[in-house]
Design an enzyme around this catalytic site. Structure first.
Site, PDB file in Angstrom:
ATOM      1  N   TRP A   1     -22.858  29.316  29.133  1.00 52.83           N
ATOM      2  CA  TRP A   1     -23.657  30.267  28.367  1.00 52.83           C
ATOM      3  C   TRP A   1     -23.149  31.676  28.656  1.00 52.83           C
ATOM      4  O   TRP A   1     -22.978  32.053  29.820  1.00 52.83           O
ATOM      5  CB  TRP A   1     -25.125  30.119  28.747  1.00 52.83           C
ATOM      6  CG  TRP A   1     -26.061  31.048  28.034  1.00 52.83           C
ATOM      7  CD1 TRP A   1     -26.096  31.316  26.700  1.00 52.83           C
ATOM      8  CD2 TRP A   1     -27.115  31.808  28.629  1.00 52.83           C
ATOM      9  NE1 TRP A   1     -27.107  32.220  26.425  1.00 52.83           N
ATOM     10  CE2 TRP A   1     -27.748  32.537  27.596  1.00 52.83           C
ATOM     11  CE3 TRP A   1     -27.587  31.949  29.944  1.00 52.83           C
ATOM     12  CZ2 TRP A   1     -28.817  33.384  27.816  1.00 52.83           C
ATOM     13  CZ3 TRP A   1     -28.664  32.794  30.169  1.00 52.83           C
ATOM     14  CH2 TRP A   1     -29.267  33.499  29.115  1.00 52.83           C
TER      15      TRP A   1
ATOM     16  N   ASP B   1     -29.066  24.980  36.167  1.00 55.91           N
ATOM     17  CA  ASP B   1     -29.783  25.713  35.128  1.00 55.91           C
ATOM     18  C   ASP B   1     -30.336  24.690  34.140  1.00 55.91           C
ATOM     19  O   ASP B   1     -29.572  23.965  33.491  1.00 55.91           O
ATOM     20  CB  ASP B   1     -28.836  26.690  34.422  1.00 55.91           C
ATOM     21  CG  ASP B   1     -29.561  27.598  33.432  1.00 55.91           C
ATOM     22  OD1 ASP B   1     -30.798  27.497  33.316  1.00 55.91           O
ATOM     23  OD2 ASP B   1     -28.884  28.400  32.762  1.00 55.91           O
TER      24      ASP B   1
ATOM     25  N   LYS C   1     -37.815  27.019  25.391  1.00 54.50           N
ATOM     26  CA  LYS C   1     -37.511  26.035  24.360  1.00 54.50           C
ATOM     27  C   LYS C   1     -38.541  24.912  24.319  1.00 54.50           C
ATOM     28  O   LYS C   1     -39.106  24.603  23.270  1.00 54.50           O
ATOM     29  CB  LYS C   1     -36.110  25.448  24.578  1.00 54.50           C
ATOM     30  CG  LYS C   1     -34.981  26.358  24.144  1.00 54.50           C
ATOM     31  CD  LYS C   1     -34.721  27.448  25.152  1.00 54.50           C
ATOM     32  CE  LYS C   1     -33.558  28.348  24.750  1.00 54.50           C
ATOM     33  NZ  LYS C   1     -33.353  29.421  25.737  1.00 54.50           N
TER      34      LYS C   1
END
Length: 396
Positions: free
Chosen positions: A130, A211, A246
């Site tokens: 990311w 993560d 999310k």
């Protein structure tokens, strides 16, 4: 003073959103931004969240600060959600969890604590990872190195190259791993591969930094935690950053949890005191609303089921869009096999297009994606599938 500051370019993804908003083409499609959208192209408020907010508004009696670590109930619920019932590290009182302002806050607080414990520590990140991992973690003072992960040619993990590189990582370094739904590739480790990574960490003294931004979007709430739970059971030290943006749809509420697994209870207590000190120096107290909603939902059997069922629907919708996109693209052309898209998990996939092809899609069809041809599959809809697939086939 400020006349020395140069004008910086827009963030690549945020810049896409700005360009998309200005586009007047009624057929425009945004496949750049990484947020879940339903088939109407809307990011909805989840039903369980809406119900929890009603309860929250009735129960809230003050706007005083939350405790520095966040809502105790939310932290306890987050720990259970991440590590599961009866996890060995939790039972041994080796885990400490704090609430942070979003997954970004979790990453940054973790980096600051690592820097405090071992100034100039080295963290290895996957190629690719990311994009915001680099500034979030590197600007805290950590030294960042890279290890190979995704093979763009085969659209799969180059696990041999990954392990060969990690075998050279010095003892005491950290390796950043995506728990599930790898961002930006969508290519996830298998359980056997996770086991091999754990063996290596155990043998060579490496510290996993996991993560987890998409728990529940890969294979399921429990299944997506396999790697981090196994690592946390086997190793003395593990870092876990968990985002609720999310899977609870709490994007703008900036709700997340940061968990550290320490070697023993004494180190855990010392670690927590330093975690709170780091948080105090950055943002002082965490925001309340989103974490309170997580607390309410995860402590209600009824709301937990509503939330879990809705999350399952979201996950299955994305998986279905992947299958539909593969079928459409493979039927429209024969130059390239897009079957890899259906094998990946989560929101993202690389289409394998050139920058020129990406720009042609943007300029001629108002279809927006990053220059790397990474798309957010969740940005597709049934209505737009034919338009998008035909446009992609036309630029091959």
């Amino acid at each position: 003073m400020f006349e020395t500051l140069p004008l910086l370019p827009n963030d690549p993804i945020l810049g896409l959103s700005i360009a998309y908003a200005k586009d007047t083409n009624p057929s425009k499609v945004d496949l750049g931004v990484g947020v879940y959208k339903n088939d109407a192209g809307v990011t909805p408020i989840m039903a369980a969240v809406a119900e929890a907010e009603k309860i929250r508004f009735k129960q809230e009696t003050t706007k005083a600060y939350t405790p520095p670590a966040g809502y105790p109930g939310a932290n306890e619920a987050a720990t259970k959600l991440v590590f599961g019932e009866g996890h060995a590290a939790v039972e041994a009182n080796r885990v400490r969890t704090v609430q942070t302002p979003g997954g970004c806050g979790a990453l940054r607080v973790a980096a600051e604590l690592i820097q405090r414990a071992k100034p100039g520590a080295t963290l290895w990140v996957s190629i690719p990872t990311w994009a915001n991992h680099i500034p979030l973690l590197g600007s805290a003072g950590l030294k960042l190195r890279e290890y190979p992960y995704y093979d763009y040619a085969s659209h799969s993990i180059n696990f041999t190259a990954m392990m060969d590189a990690l075998k050279q990582v010095p003892r005491g370094d950290l390796i950043l791993l995506h728990a599930c739904c790898h961002n930006p590739s969508g290519a996830d480790l298998t359980r056997e591969q996770w086991n091999q990574v754990a063996d290596l960490c155990e043998t060579n003294g490496l510290i996993p930094f996991v993560d987890m931004a998409y728990q529940g979007f890969g294979e399921g709430l429990e299944e997506d935690t396999y790697g981090l739970r196994m690592l946390s059971a086997r190793l003395p030290e593990v870092v876990v950053a968990t985002s609720f943006s999310k899977n609870f749809g709490l994007y703008r509420e900036r709700t997340a949890a940061l968990s550290f697994v320490f070697a023993d209870e004494e180190q855990a207590n010392a670690g927590l005191s330093n975690l709170l000190s780091v948080a105090r120096s950055i943002y002082s107290m965490p925001p309340a609303h989103g974490s309170a909603l997580v607390d309410i939902i995860l402590h209600s059997n009824e709301l937990t089921k509503i939330w879990s069922d809705e999350l399952t629907t979201m996950r299955e919708r994305i998986a279905g869009l992947r299958v539909d996109l593969v079928q459409a693209l493979n039927q429209l052309q024969s130059q390239r096999d897009f079957s890899f898209i259906a094998k990946e998990r989560g929101m993202f996939s690389f289409l394998g297009l050139s920058v020129e092809q990406v720009h042609k899609l943007r300029n001629d069809y108002s279809i927006y994606m990053t220059d790397t041809s990474r798309i957010s599959v969740a940005g597709l809809t049934k209505e737009k599938m034919d338009y998008v697939s035909k446009a992609i086939a036309s630029v091959l």
